[in-house]
Design a protein around this motif. Structure first.
Motif, PDB file in Angstrom:
ATOM      1  N   THR A   6       0.865  -1.179   0.000  1.00 13.67           N
ATOM      2  CA  THR A   6       0.000   0.000   0.000  1.00 13.67           C
ATOM      3  C   THR A   6       0.902   1.230   0.000  1.00 13.67           C
ATOM      4  O   THR A   6       2.097   1.142   0.282  1.00 13.67           O
ATOM      5  CB  THR A   6      -0.899   0.039   1.245  1.00 13.67           C
ATOM      6  N   LYS A   7       0.323   2.391  -0.299  1.00 12.06           N
ATOM      7  CA  LYS A   7       1.091   3.627  -0.234  1.00 12.06           C
ATOM      8  C   LYS A   7       1.649   3.821   1.176  1.00 12.06           C
ATOM      9  O   LYS A   7       2.769   4.256   1.346  1.00 12.06           O
ATOM     10  CB  LYS A   7       0.205   4.834  -0.572  1.00 12.06           C
ATOM     11  N   THR A   8       0.847   3.470   2.181  1.00  7.72           N
ATOM     12  CA  THR A   8       1.291   3.623   3.566  1.00  7.72           C
ATOM     13  C   THR A   8       2.546   2.807   3.822  1.00  7.72           C
ATOM     14  O   THR A   8       3.500   3.291   4.427  1.00  7.72           O
ATOM     15  CB  THR A   8       0.170   3.193   4.537  1.00  7.72           C
ATOM     16  N   ALA A   9       2.570   1.566   3.341  1.00 10.44           N
ATOM     17  CA  ALA A   9       3.731   0.711   3.547  1.00 10.44           C
ATOM     18  C   ALA A   9       4.952   1.283   2.836  1.00 10.44           C
ATOM     19  O   ALA A   9       6.061   1.282   3.387  1.00 10.44           O
ATOM     20  CB  ALA A   9       3.442  -0.701   3.051  1.00 10.44           C
ATOM     21  N   PHE A  11       5.526   4.493   2.031  1.00  9.32           N
ATOM     22  CA  PHE A  11       5.974   5.705   2.718  1.00  9.32           C
ATOM     23  C   PHE A  11       6.669   5.356   4.026  1.00  9.32           C
ATOM     24  O   PHE A  11       7.620   6.006   4.423  1.00  9.32           O
ATOM     25  CB  PHE A  11       4.799   6.660   2.958  1.00  9.32           C
ATOM     26  N   THR A  12       6.197   4.310   4.713  1.00  5.86           N
ATOM     27  CA  THR A  12       6.852   3.864   5.940  1.00  5.86           C
ATOM     28  C   THR A  12       8.259   3.387   5.634  1.00  5.86           C
ATOM     29  O   THR A  12       9.204   3.716   6.351  1.00  5.86           O
ATOM     30  CB  THR A  12       6.033   2.745   6.619  1.00  5.86           C
ATOM     31  N   LEU A  13       8.422   2.633   4.558  1.00  8.15           N
ATOM     32  CA  LEU A  13       9.740   2.149   4.165  1.00  8.15           C
ATOM     33  C   LEU A  13      10.656   3.320   3.850  1.00  8.15           C
ATOM     34  O   LEU A  13      11.800   3.366   4.292  1.00  8.15           O
ATOM     35  CB  LEU A  13       9.621   1.216   2.949  1.00  8.15           C
ATOM     36  N   VAL A  14      10.157   4.305   3.123  1.00 12.46           N
ATOM     37  CA  VAL A  14      10.958   5.480   2.793  1.00 12.46           C
ATOM     38  C   VAL A  14      11.371   6.196   4.080  1.00 12.46           C
ATOM     39  O   VAL A  14      12.519   6.608   4.237  1.00 12.46           O
ATOM     40  CB  VAL A  14      10.179   6.424   1.850  1.00 12.46           C
ATOM     41  N   ALA A  15      10.440   6.338   5.026  1.00  8.93           N
ATOM     42  CA  ALA A  15      10.751   6.992   6.295  1.00  8.93           C
ATOM     43  C   ALA A  15      11.799   6.210   7.069  1.00  8.93           C
ATOM     44  O   ALA A  15      12.698   6.788   7.674  1.00  8.93           O
ATOM     45  CB  ALA A  15       9.484   7.156   7.138  1.00  8.93           C
ATOM     46  N   MET A  16      11.715   4.871   7.037  1.00  9.48           N
ATOM     47  CA  MET A  16      12.688   4.033   7.745  1.00  9.48           C
ATOM     48  C   MET A  16      14.077   4.188   7.137  1.00  9.48           C
ATOM     49  O   MET A  16      15.081   4.088   7.835  1.00  9.48           O
ATOM     50  CB  MET A  16      12.261   2.567   7.709  1.00  9.48           C
ATOM     51  N   LEU A  17      14.145   4.449   5.846  1.00 10.02           N
ATOM     52  CA  LEU A  17      15.431   4.604   5.180  1.00 10.02           C
ATOM     53  C   LEU A  17      16.013   5.991   5.394  1.00 10.02           C
ATOM     54  O   LEU A  17      17.112   6.286   4.953  1.00 10.02           O
ATOM     55  CB  LEU A  17      15.289   4.322   3.680  1.00 10.02           C
ATOM     56  N   GLY A  43       5.907 -12.836  -4.550  1.00 14.29           N
ATOM     57  CA  GLY A  43       5.271 -13.503  -3.434  1.00 14.29           C
ATOM     58  C   GLY A  43       4.419 -12.659  -2.529  1.00 14.29           C
ATOM     59  O   GLY A  43       3.740 -11.747  -2.954  1.00 14.29           O
ATOM     60  N   ASP A  44       4.486 -12.998  -1.243  1.00 12.71           N
ATOM     61  CA  ASP A  44       3.565 -12.485  -0.252  1.00 12.71           C
ATOM     62  C   ASP A  44       3.817 -11.028   0.107  1.00 12.71           C
ATOM     63  O   ASP A  44       4.846 -10.453  -0.214  1.00 12.71           O
ATOM     64  CB  ASP A  44       3.671 -13.328   1.018  1.00 12.71           C
ATOM     65  N   MET A  45       2.860 -10.501   0.859  1.00 11.88           N
ATOM     66  CA  MET A  45       2.961  -9.135   1.349  1.00 11.88           C
ATOM     67  C   MET A  45       4.133  -9.051   2.311  1.00 11.88           C
ATOM     68  O   MET A  45       4.358  -9.938   3.123  1.00 11.88           O
ATOM     69  CB  MET A  45       1.666  -8.757   2.070  1.00 11.88           C
ATOM     70  N   SER A  46       4.860  -7.979   2.229  1.00 15.51           N
ATOM     71  CA  SER A  46       6.010  -7.784   3.086  1.00 15.51           C
ATOM     72  C   SER A  46       5.575  -7.592   4.532  1.00 15.51           C
ATOM     73  O   SER A  46       4.566  -6.972   4.811  1.00 15.51           O
ATOM     74  CB  SER A  46       6.790  -6.552   2.636  1.00 15.51           C
ATOM     75  N   ALA A  47       6.380  -8.090   5.445  1.00 15.24           N
ATOM     76  CA  ALA A  47       6.102  -7.898   6.864  1.00 15.24           C
ATOM     77  C   ALA A  47       6.310  -6.447   7.273  1.00 15.24           C
ATOM     78  O   ALA A  47       5.850  -6.028   8.313  1.00 15.24           O
ATOM     79  CB  ALA A  47       7.008  -8.798   7.698  1.00 15.24           C
ATOM     80  N   LEU A  48       7.011  -5.659   6.426  1.00 12.49           N
ATOM     81  CA  LEU A  48       7.251  -4.264   6.768  1.00 12.49           C
ATOM     82  C   LEU A  48       5.964  -3.486   6.964  1.00 12.49           C
ATOM     83  O   LEU A  48       5.906  -2.567   7.749  1.00 12.49           O
ATOM     84  CB  LEU A  48       8.074  -3.577   5.668  1.00 12.49           C
ATOM     85  N   GLU A  49       4.906  -3.832   6.236  1.00  8.48           N
ATOM     86  CA  GLU A  49       3.663  -3.087   6.325  1.00  8.48           C
ATOM     87  C   GLU A  49       3.108  -3.081   7.750  1.00  8.48           C
ATOM     88  O   GLU A  49       2.543  -2.085   8.177  1.00  8.48           O
ATOM     89  CB  GLU A  49       2.626  -3.642   5.360  1.00  8.48           C
ATOM     90  N   GLY A  50       3.284  -4.155   8.482  1.00 11.71           N
ATOM     91  CA  GLY A  50       2.743  -4.229   9.835  1.00 11.71           C
ATOM     92  C   GLY A  50       3.709  -3.808  10.912  1.00 11.71           C
ATOM     93  O   GLY A  50       3.360  -3.801  12.070  1.00 11.71           O
ATOM     94  N   ASP A  51       4.944  -3.433  10.554  1.00 12.38           N
ATOM     95  CA  ASP A  51       5.951  -3.140  11.558  1.00 12.38           C
ATOM     96  C   ASP A  51       5.784  -1.788  12.245  1.00 12.38           C
ATOM     97  O   ASP A  51       6.011  -1.664  13.423  1.00 12.38           O
ATOM     98  CB  ASP A  51       7.350  -3.215  10.960  1.00 12.38           C
ATOM     99  N   LYS A  52       5.451  -0.756  11.501  1.00 17.09           N
ATOM    100  CA  LYS A  52       5.348   0.585  12.068  1.00 17.09           C
ATOM    101  C   LYS A  52       4.112   1.290  11.546  1.00 17.09           C
ATOM    102  O   LYS A  52       3.747   1.121  10.396  1.00 17.09           O
ATOM    103  CB  LYS A  52       6.570   1.421  11.679  1.00 17.09           C
TER     104      LYS A  52
END
Length: 181
Positions: A6-9, A11-17, A43-52
């Protein structure tokens, strides 16, 4: 099975970087609540989406202060998490891009103060140097969602130089502690 981002996931990844929008005119704070999905090839949805949680959902109110009359205005940070519940926001620091007591700003200090025991709001002074391009306050905070997950980010609140052609304050680098006397 194919996963989606998702866009949220994203943007969260970008913020984490550590990528941020520092410098330049104050911009809109990012995506709307629309959720655009992107398909992953492997494959599957990344676990990053649920991390933060997404700190992009935390907004400052008000975002602009006017007139620059040296008076304090209460700025509140708030937003709702992915579950529709309010974030618990804690402001950590307030920096600004102009000296606390610089030329053309009225010689008043400090430029920020706490509002009682509340940590989701702060008072900042509606002033800017008449010789510069407007003042930007960078308010750094931590937000905790209803599941106990946290994120840290910064929102900008500005005092424009004027309400005409220079109505968007320019962040020249927040390096001055607004709480200093």
């Amino acid at each position: 099975m194919r996963g989606t981002w998702t866009k949220t996931a994203l943007f969260t990844l970008v913020a984490m970087l550590g990528v941020s929008g520092c410098g330049g005119p104050m911009e809109d704070e990012g995506p709307t609540d629309e959720q655009e999905e992107l398909t992953l090839d492997d494959g599957d949805m990344s676990a990053l989406e649920g991390d933060k949680p997404s700190c992009k959902k935390v907004k400052a109110d008000p975002k602009l202060l006017w007139p620059p009359n040296h008076k304090f205005h209460t700025v509140t940070l708030s937003g709702k998490d992915d579950y529709g519940k309010p974030f618990k926001v804690t402001i950590k620091k307030v920096l600004q891009d102009e000296p606390v007591n610089g030329p053309g700003d009225g010689n008043t200090e400090p430029d920020a103060k706490w509002v009682g025991n509340y940590r989701d709001r702060v008072q900042v002074r509606a002033e800017r140097s008449g010789q510069e391009d407007g003042r930007v306050y960078c308010i750094t905070f931590t937000a905790k969602d209803s599941k106990g997950k946290t994120c840290t980010s910064t929102v900008e609140v500005g005092v424009p130089h004027d309400m005409g052609g220079h109505s968007k304050p320019v962040n020249s680098g927040c390096k001055y502690d607004s709480f200093e006397d």
